[in-house]
Design a protein around this motif. Structure first.
Motif, short mmCIF file in Angstrom:
data_model
loop_
_atom_site.label_atom_id
_atom_site.label_comp_id
_atom_site.label_asym_id
_atom_site.label_seq_id
_atom_site.Cartn_x
_atom_site.Cartn_y
_atom_site.Cartn_z
N ALA A 50 36.94 46.50 45.09
CA ALA A 50 37.93 47.27 44.35
C ALA A 50 37.70 48.77 44.43
O ALA A 50 38.65 49.55 44.58
N ALA A 59 45.34 49.48 38.72
CA ALA A 59 44.22 48.67 39.22
C ALA A 59 42.89 49.22 38.72
O ALA A 59 41.97 48.46 38.40
N THR A 89 32.82 42.07 43.99
CA THR A 89 34.23 42.36 43.73
C THR A 89 34.48 43.86 43.65
O THR A 89 35.55 44.35 44.04
N TYR A 90 33.48 44.60 43.19
CA TYR A 90 33.64 46.03 42.94
C TYR A 90 33.01 46.90 44.01
O TYR A 90 33.63 47.88 44.45
N HIS A 144 42.28 48.01 35.06
CA HIS A 144 41.80 46.63 34.99
C HIS A 144 40.41 46.48 35.62
O HIS A 144 39.56 45.73 35.12
N THR A 145 40.19 47.19 36.71
CA THR A 145 38.91 47.09 37.40
C THR A 145 37.78 47.65 36.54
O THR A 145 36.69 47.07 36.46
N SER A 201 43.21 43.51 44.83
CA SER A 201 41.84 43.68 44.33
C SER A 201 41.82 43.70 42.81
O SER A 201 40.77 43.47 42.19
N ASP A 202 42.96 43.96 42.19
CA ASP A 202 43.10 43.89 40.75
C ASP A 202 43.30 42.44 40.32
O ASP A 202 42.46 41.86 39.62
N GLY A 209 39.32 42.51 39.90
CA GLY A 209 38.93 43.08 38.62
C GLY A 209 39.44 42.30 37.42
O GLY A 209 38.68 42.01 36.48
#
Length: 657
Positions: free
Chosen positions: A195, A100, A163-164, A103-104, A227-228, A232
């Motif tokens: 994330a 994750a 998102t992050y 990708h994040t 969350s991935d 992300g």
């Protein structure tokens, strides 16, 4: 050429058993003649650790490493008292956290680039797809009427940044999740917040002496994986489309025959599209083309590899020379004048092979340096400084080529670039774009279901073979297949990316493919673009007729040759979204333990999807089709229902009944 080992010391492979890719096989034979070692040779001489393969070991503190017995999993515990279930859950969770994070971090890099572009600080890139920009803004509740793309984009950046960095609430793209699926997530407390928080908390929980219940660890593991997939990765895909264009079908070639002996060959390998987009400008620069001609070349030939290559294949039709397990083999051709890499799925062994064949290998990203490779920093504010330098060095290498060149003359033409948006258009046209025809053909039985076959290639199994055999079995049984990443390239090399490949499909799927003019296998891009499959699943639910949640759909997923932690994160976010997901090669859990039962049975009982495992492609197909059939039966569509043409009198009689 300096040889890594003497030829008589190099372990000889059974090349037929190592790969089904003829081009890779040809280069492996050349490698053995040249005395050059590859990952295939190292895998043959390095036995996988059986304790690690079963995740029966723990090295999270210096009281260990503790080794438990997979054949007697409850016979003993670790020094701290950790049980096999706690140890396995921690190990699995850390794989999800790492995948994750990959990708994040990639997604955040794309978002950083987006911010700088919309604020006017970077001029080399621009927003190319304003329609996609408007669509994403509308989905997230951002006003679009009467506003410029720049105004919308600035608000979109602020929204997606949550998102992050958000520490409470729900990530923005939770708005795309079908309501019943979202209810399941809320019920179990796994809706992602941000994330960074989810990954940080998961790493904390898996530290020695913190979370010591496999079910509770799995809960945070699930939240992090989501969350991935819905965070992300989805942000990375959407921002890439907005900046560089949303893919539409394009005919393009794959395989090593795309290299050209009389041209300067430049390969870009990795996962960041901004490097590749800049390289596309560099190789088309008239001054660099002229320099190549003055060096004796007919021109500059740009080709892709792995996932950034898959993105450029889908978006621009740039030829693609090979997936992960072919990366060293391609250098053995001697025709590669420069390879530029950024992040993810890059073997350190490339440096030694590049040295053997005089190829320039350049790292470009601060996150990835390789001992023995030259680093040329890629800066988004001045991207051409890096990409022009790579091309210039490639031209010098072309001019000074000394070693024999052997290029396998194999090229496979196919159709790539099936984004979610194009599938929507393809099925309904400009005025009736909709997933309704897909749902209707699943309901009437022409299409049995949909399968996502994705992921890596792995030298522990025959290269490409499991992917190809699995997909052939699925389409034969009327299952429409969508793909991303290295799996996509394996099937393209096998010729399944042409509309003519529909003759390999069952009668129902073949009829649909011939009507629409599409292949039975649709390529969606890189591994981060698995988020397109999630969006497609959500759209199938929204259109109706196939249940109220993703878990109701007659769909399944598979990663037949997975090898990276990213694959575990991808697999788990599909399972958490409601998709039955089967992995091949190996699976890092001891069968018969409570943690194994949770992943392979318990999650489904909670309303999620479930995991499956088998290394055999035929058994994998059987499991996936059985799951699809069970979902069809639950929906009451297990018997094919053909549409009946009626005249108006018959229709009036039916309506009056």
């Amino acid at each position: 050429m300096e040889k890594e080992k003497k030829t008589d010391e190099l372990v000889k492979l059974n090349i037929k058993d190592a790969t089904m890719c003829e081009a890779t096989a040809q280069m492996l034979r050349k490698a053995e003649r040249d005395g050059v070692e590859t990952a295939f040779h190292r895998a043959a001489t390095m036995k996988a650790c059986p304790i690690g393969a079963d995740s029966a070991c723990c090295k999270h503190c210096s009281m260990g490493p503790c080794r438990l017995n997979a054949k007697d999993p409850y016979g003993k515990v670790g020094v701290c008292g950790a049980t096999i279930d706690t140890i396995q859950a921690r190990n699995f969770a850390r794989m999800v956290a790492s995948g994750a994070a990959a990708h994040t971090d990639h997604g955040m890099s794309m978002l950083d680039l987006f911010r700088e572009v919309v604020n006017g600080h970077i001029k080399e890139y621009r927003i190319k797809d304003t329609i996609k920009l408007e669509e994403v803004c509308r989905e997230l509740g951002i006003e679009v009427e009467g506003r410029s793309p720049e105004e919308m984009a600035k608000d979109l950046y602020k929204e997606l940044e949550r998102t992050y960095i958000q520490v409470e609430g729900e990530i923005p793209f939770a708005k795309r999740v079908p309501e019943k699926t979202l209810e399941t997530w809320r019920k179990h407390g796994v809706v992602p917040r941000g994330a960074m928080r989810e990954i940080m908390e998961l790493m904390h929980r898996t530290h020695m002496g913190v979370d010591q219940h496999y079910e509770n660890i799995t809960k945070q593991c699930t939240r992090t994986a989501l969350s991935d997939g819905w965070g992300g990765s989805m942000v990375a895909t959407e921002i890439s489309d907005i900046l560089f264009g949303t893919p539409t079908p394009v005919r393009a070639e794959v395989n090593m025959g795309c290299l050209k002996e009389d041209e300067v060959n430049v390969i870009i390998h990795g996962h960041e599209p901004n490097l590749f987009e800049s390289m596309l400008d560099s190789v088309n620069d008239p001054s660099l083309i002229q320099a190549a001609k003055e060096a004796g070349a007919k021109g500059i030939n740009l080709v892709g590899m792995c996932c950034s290559g898959a993105e450029m294949l889908s978006r621009h039709g740039i030829p693609h020379v090979g997936n992960f397990m072919s990366t060293e083999a391609i250098l053995i051709t001697g025709a590669v004048d420069a390879m530029g890499v950024d992040v993810q799925c890059i073997k350190q062994g490339l440096a030694k092979v590049a040295e053997c064949y005089g190829t320039n290998l350049f790292t470009t990203n601060p996150r990835c340096h390789i001992e023995g490779a030259e680093h040329i920093q890629f800066e988004e504010h001045a991207p051409r400084e890096c990409t022009d330098a790579i091309v210039e060095r490639a031209i010098v290498r072309f001019k000074n080529r000394k070693l024999p060149i052997e290029i396998p003359q194999i090229r496979n033409l196919g159709v790539h670039g099936f984004s979610h948006e194009y599938i929507n258009y393809m099925l309904g046209g400009s005025f009736r774009s909709s997933y309704t025809p897909l749902n209707d053909n699943i309901i009437n039985g022409r299409i049995r279901g949909v399968a996502g076959v994705v992921g890596c290639t792995n030298p522990r199994v025959r290269h490409d073979w499991v992917h190809v055999e699995l997909v052939k079995e699925l389409i034969k049984r009327d299952v429409l297949v969508v793909q991303t990443g290295c799996s996509q390239i394996a099937l393209a090399k096998a010729g399944l990316y042409t509309p003519e490949a529909a003759h390999l499909a069952g009668a129902g799927l073949r009829e649909v493919c011939e009507t629409v003019g599409m292949p039975p296998v649709l390529g969606l891009g890189s591994c981060v673009d698995n988020s397109r499959i999630l969006i497609a699943c959500a759209e199938m639910v929204r259109v109706g007729g196939l249940g109220e949640s993703i878990a109701d759909l007659p769909v399944a997923g598979a990663a037949p040759e997975w090898m990276s932690e990213k694959a575990i994160s991808i697999g788990h976010y599909f399972v958490a979204s409601g998709v039955y997901t089967v992995f091949g090669v190996t699976f890092p859990i001891v069968e018969g333990t409570k943690f194994h039962k949770l992943l392979f049975e318990g999650l489904a009982d909670m309303g999620f999807g479930t995991w499956g495992f088998t290394p055999d492609p035929y058994e994998m197909a059987r499991l996936m089709v059985a799951h699809i059939d069970a979902k069809r039966k639950a929906l009451g569509i297990d018997k094919a229902r053909e549409r009946v043409l009626m005249d108006m009198a018959s229709r009036r009689d039916l309506e009056a009944a």
